[in-house]
Design an enzyme around this catalytic site. Structure first.
Site, mmCIF file in Angstrom:
data_model
loop_
_atom_site.group_PDB
_atom_site.id
_atom_site.type_symbol
_atom_site.label_atom_id
_atom_site.label_comp_id
_atom_site.label_asym_id
_atom_site.label_seq_id
_atom_site.Cartn_x
_atom_site.Cartn_y
_atom_site.Cartn_z
ATOM 1 N N ASN A 246 -12.201 -0.921 -1.082
ATOM 2 C CA ASN A 246 -11.533 -1.428 0.120
ATOM 3 C C ASN A 246 -12.334 -1.043 1.354
ATOM 4 O OD1 ASN A 246 -9.048 -2.378 1.695
ATOM 5 N ND2 ASN A 246 -9.310 -0.301 2.477
ATOM 6 N N GLU A 247 -12.669 -2.024 2.172
ATOM 7 C CA GLU A 247 -13.298 -1.799 3.492
ATOM 8 C C GLU A 247 -14.370 -0.719 3.437
ATOM 9 O OE1 GLU A 247 -10.279 -1.283 6.537
ATOM 10 O OE2 GLU A 247 -9.712 -3.393 6.396
ATOM 11 N N GLU B 115 0.850 -1.191 0.000
ATOM 12 C CA GLU B 115 0.000 0.000 0.000
ATOM 13 C C GLU B 115 0.886 1.241 0.000
ATOM 14 O OE1 GLU B 115 -2.967 0.138 3.105
ATOM 15 O OE2 GLU B 115 -3.702 2.094 2.444
ATOM 16 N N ASN C 250 -6.736 1.631 2.693
ATOM 17 C CA ASN C 250 -7.456 2.886 2.866
ATOM 18 C C ASN C 250 -6.999 3.934 1.847
ATOM 19 O OD1 ASN C 250 -8.646 1.615 5.046
ATOM 20 N ND2 ASN C 250 -7.347 2.608 6.572
ATOM 21 N N GLU D 61 -6.536 -9.161 3.691
ATOM 22 C CA GLU D 61 -5.698 -8.506 4.715
ATOM 23 C C GLU D 61 -5.733 -9.378 5.963
ATOM 24 O OE1 GLU D 61 -6.099 -4.315 5.569
ATOM 25 O OE2 GLU D 61 -6.743 -3.891 3.509
ATOM 26 N N GLN E 183 1.341 -6.157 5.822
ATOM 27 C CA GLN E 183 1.695 -5.867 4.451
ATOM 28 C C GLN E 183 3.059 -6.496 4.184
ATOM 29 O OE1 GLN E 183 0.944 -1.706 3.507
ATOM 30 N NE2 GLN E 183 -1.124 -1.836 4.317
ATOM 31 N N TYR F 276 -7.072 -8.642 11.818
ATOM 32 C CA TYR F 276 -5.787 -8.368 12.482
ATOM 33 C C TYR F 276 -5.914 -8.819 13.929
ATOM 34 C CZ TYR F 276 -4.651 -5.487 8.410
ATOM 35 O OH TYR F 276 -4.394 -5.053 7.132
HETATM 36 O O1 AHR Z 1 -3.195 -2.677 6.294
HETATM 37 C C1 AHR Z 1 -3.414 -1.443 6.946
HETATM 38 C C2 AHR Z 1 -4.838 -0.940 6.773
HETATM 39 O O2 AHR Z 1 -5.700 -1.807 7.451
HETATM 40 C C3 AHR Z 1 -5.377 -0.901 5.372
HETATM 41 O O3 AHR Z 1 -5.072 0.277 4.699
HETATM 42 C C4 AHR Z 1 -6.858 -0.990 5.589
HETATM 43 O O4 AHR Z 1 -7.532 -1.581 4.515
HETATM 44 C C5 AHR Z 1 -6.996 -1.774 6.880
HETATM 45 O O5 AHR Z 1 -7.873 -1.173 7.756
#
Ligand code: AHR
Length: 501
Positions: free
Chosen positions: A172-173, A27, A72, A292, A350, A244
């Protein structure tokens, strides 16, 4: 010492190991692109400014696909800013990460980097501030051979051949209030369906990913997937999942059980997708792009520069990972593999510097985080088909998951070579467990490698000065006795066992 028993049988196949399980994510965030993959002043930089040492570690990590350019970031991105002569490209404010984007790297540079790294590009589209027209323009720029304005511009910019991008993320999201241009599920589902329909008019055989929830803890989780897929079922191939994990309040035992949450997350999304399939009388199945996933100490590392500054490539999200974090990463890969029937792609988020397995000093050294190792070994040795394992394991009680299995495992079997790999974790914080493996239906296999990642101190971390001491080491307790494989698994450990005929 307690004992866990594992039964493997090559007849119990779940699905092929999908190479796209071993994807990652680049990203325009912090130092992932600038001073990460791209650092023209670095001694190893090539003619495009890409660091050769980073390319080397990306290959060693065994990365298959790379999602780009966000995240994001993509929800405010104008892809046209990143093409043509670099000196003429605009400088923009990136609202997502409160940074300045110089646009030195754009789509053509990224595609060149992918070719050098030997990875498949997976592009994300801006459905936050933009829509169908801009998505079509980018698709035409990337995939149409020539004879149209955008495709001829790509050729003029130096890319004679089309980039041939197969997988596209439709935003994305978009469920997240933090996302520029975030939407309700009905608004997004409609936009995703319209964008997908138009893209398929240009190129029918694309693989398209609709945004699922940004996490299973979102209040709209479940309903978001239901509404979005009800709108877009026939137009898309995948629904995304993001997750996450991090340790909170010193509760290492619960943190080590994070893959239980991932298992439940995947199973919930599959159930919802299949319910929409039944309700809509659809025949095809929607699979998951888990695009992700990682350990991320959201509260532990800077996530945005101060609001009065707009730096270029600031230090953001540079989490420093421990052995325990690597064990969780290894276990999350076990979960992804075991769901290979429905998880068809995944991206470790990432790749470089930003919550990443690879770290760089600007213009200087490169080093591997602890999380590098379980990923690299799983990517290299998970080959053939994923096997359903029969696991009988002791358990313990954790605050987050209640009764929690101490051992978790998955296995793969390659019919062509007969090689079998077993990936296993011990989630106990303080006790070793012995593992007894019986392999049915594949006589004569012998142990060729047993390695374990563990440390007296589960919070030990690799550093730029020493990124090898914590790497997995041969596990000398492994042996084959009376046709059964036995090995001791230290507490907080990740182990790989390899058998060959
Ligand atoms: O990977 C970091 C961020 O986490 C990304 O930009 C977003 O898609 C997610 O919230």
């Amino acid at each position: 010492m307690s004992t866990a028993r594992l039964v493997l049988d090559p007849a119990f196949r779940i699905a092929p190991v999908r190479r796209r399980t071993f994807g990652s994510f680049v990203e325009h965030l912090g130092r992932c692109v600038y001073t990460g993959i791209h650092d023209p002043g670095h001694p190893s930089a090539d003619e495009d400014g890409f660091r050769g040492d980073v390319l080397g570690l990306v290959r060693e990590l065994g990365i298959s696909t790379v999602r780009y350019p966000g995240g994001n970031f993509v929800s405010g991105y104008r892809w046209e800013d990143g093409i043509g002569p670099v000196s003429e490209r605009p400088t923009r404010l990136d609202l997502a990460w409160h940074s300045t984007e110089p646009n030195t790297v754009g789509v053509d540079e990224f595609m060149r980097w992918c070719a050098k790294a030997g990875v498949e590009p997976m592009m994300a589209l801006n459905l936050g501030t933009r829509g169908v027209a801009e998505a079509l323009d980018l698709l035409e720029y990337c995939n149409i051979p020539g004879g149209s304005t955008w495709s001829d511009l790509r050729r003029k910019n130096g890319a004679e051949q089309p980039h041939d991008v197969r997988m596209w993320c439709l935003g994305n999201e978009m469920d997240g209030p933090w996302q520029t241009g975030h939407k309700t599920p009905a608004e997004y589902g409609r936009l995703a369906a319209e964008t997908a329909r138009a893209m398929r008019q240009m190129q029918p055989d694309l693989e398209l990913v609709a945004c699922g929830s940004s996490s299973s803890s979102m209040p709209t989780f479940g309903e978001w997937e239901r509404v979005v897929l009800t709108e877009a079922y026939e137009q898309v191939d995948y629904i995304s999942a993001h997750a996450y994990y991090w340790e909170t309040d010193g509760d290492l035992a619960s943190f080590l059980g994070s893959a239980i949450d991932m298992d439940r997350f995947v199973e919930s999304v599959v159930s919802t997708a299949d319910a929409v399939r039944a309700a809509g009388r659809h025949t095809k199945r929607i699979n998951i792009s888990f695009d992700e996933w990682n350990v991320w100490y959201l509260d532990g590392a800077a996530s945005k520069p101060p609001t009065d500054s707009w730096p270029v490539a600031p230090v953001l999200l540079e989490d420093h990972y421990s052995v325990a974090d690597a064990v969780v990463v290894g276990n999350l890969l076990i979960s992804l593999l075991r769901h290979s029937d429905r998880v068809h792609a995944a991206s470790l988020a990432q790749l470089v510097n930003v919550i990443a397995p690879i770290m760089t000093e600007p213009g200087g050294r490169i080093w591997k985080q602890t999380t590098f190792h379980p990923f690299a070994l799983t990517s290299r040795y998970a080959v053939g088909d994923v096997l359903e394992v029969r696991l009988d394991t002791p358990s313990h009680t954790t605050a987050k998951f209640g009764d929690t299995p101490l051992v978790d495992a998955v296995a793969t079997w390659d019919e062509a070579s007969g090689a079998m790999s077993v990936f296993v974790v011990n989630r106990s914080v303080d006790e070793a467990t012995s593992l007894d493996v019986a392999v049915h239906g594949s006589a004569g296999l012998h142990l060729v490698e047993a390695v374990t990642m563990a440390s007296e101190d589960p919070y030990a971390k690799s550093t730029v000065d020493d990124d090898t001491s914590l790497a997995p080491r041969p596990n000398d307790t492994a042996s084959v006795v009376d046709g059964r494989l036995q090995v001791d698994l230290p507490p907080v450990s990740w182990t790989m066992l390899r058998l060959e005929p």
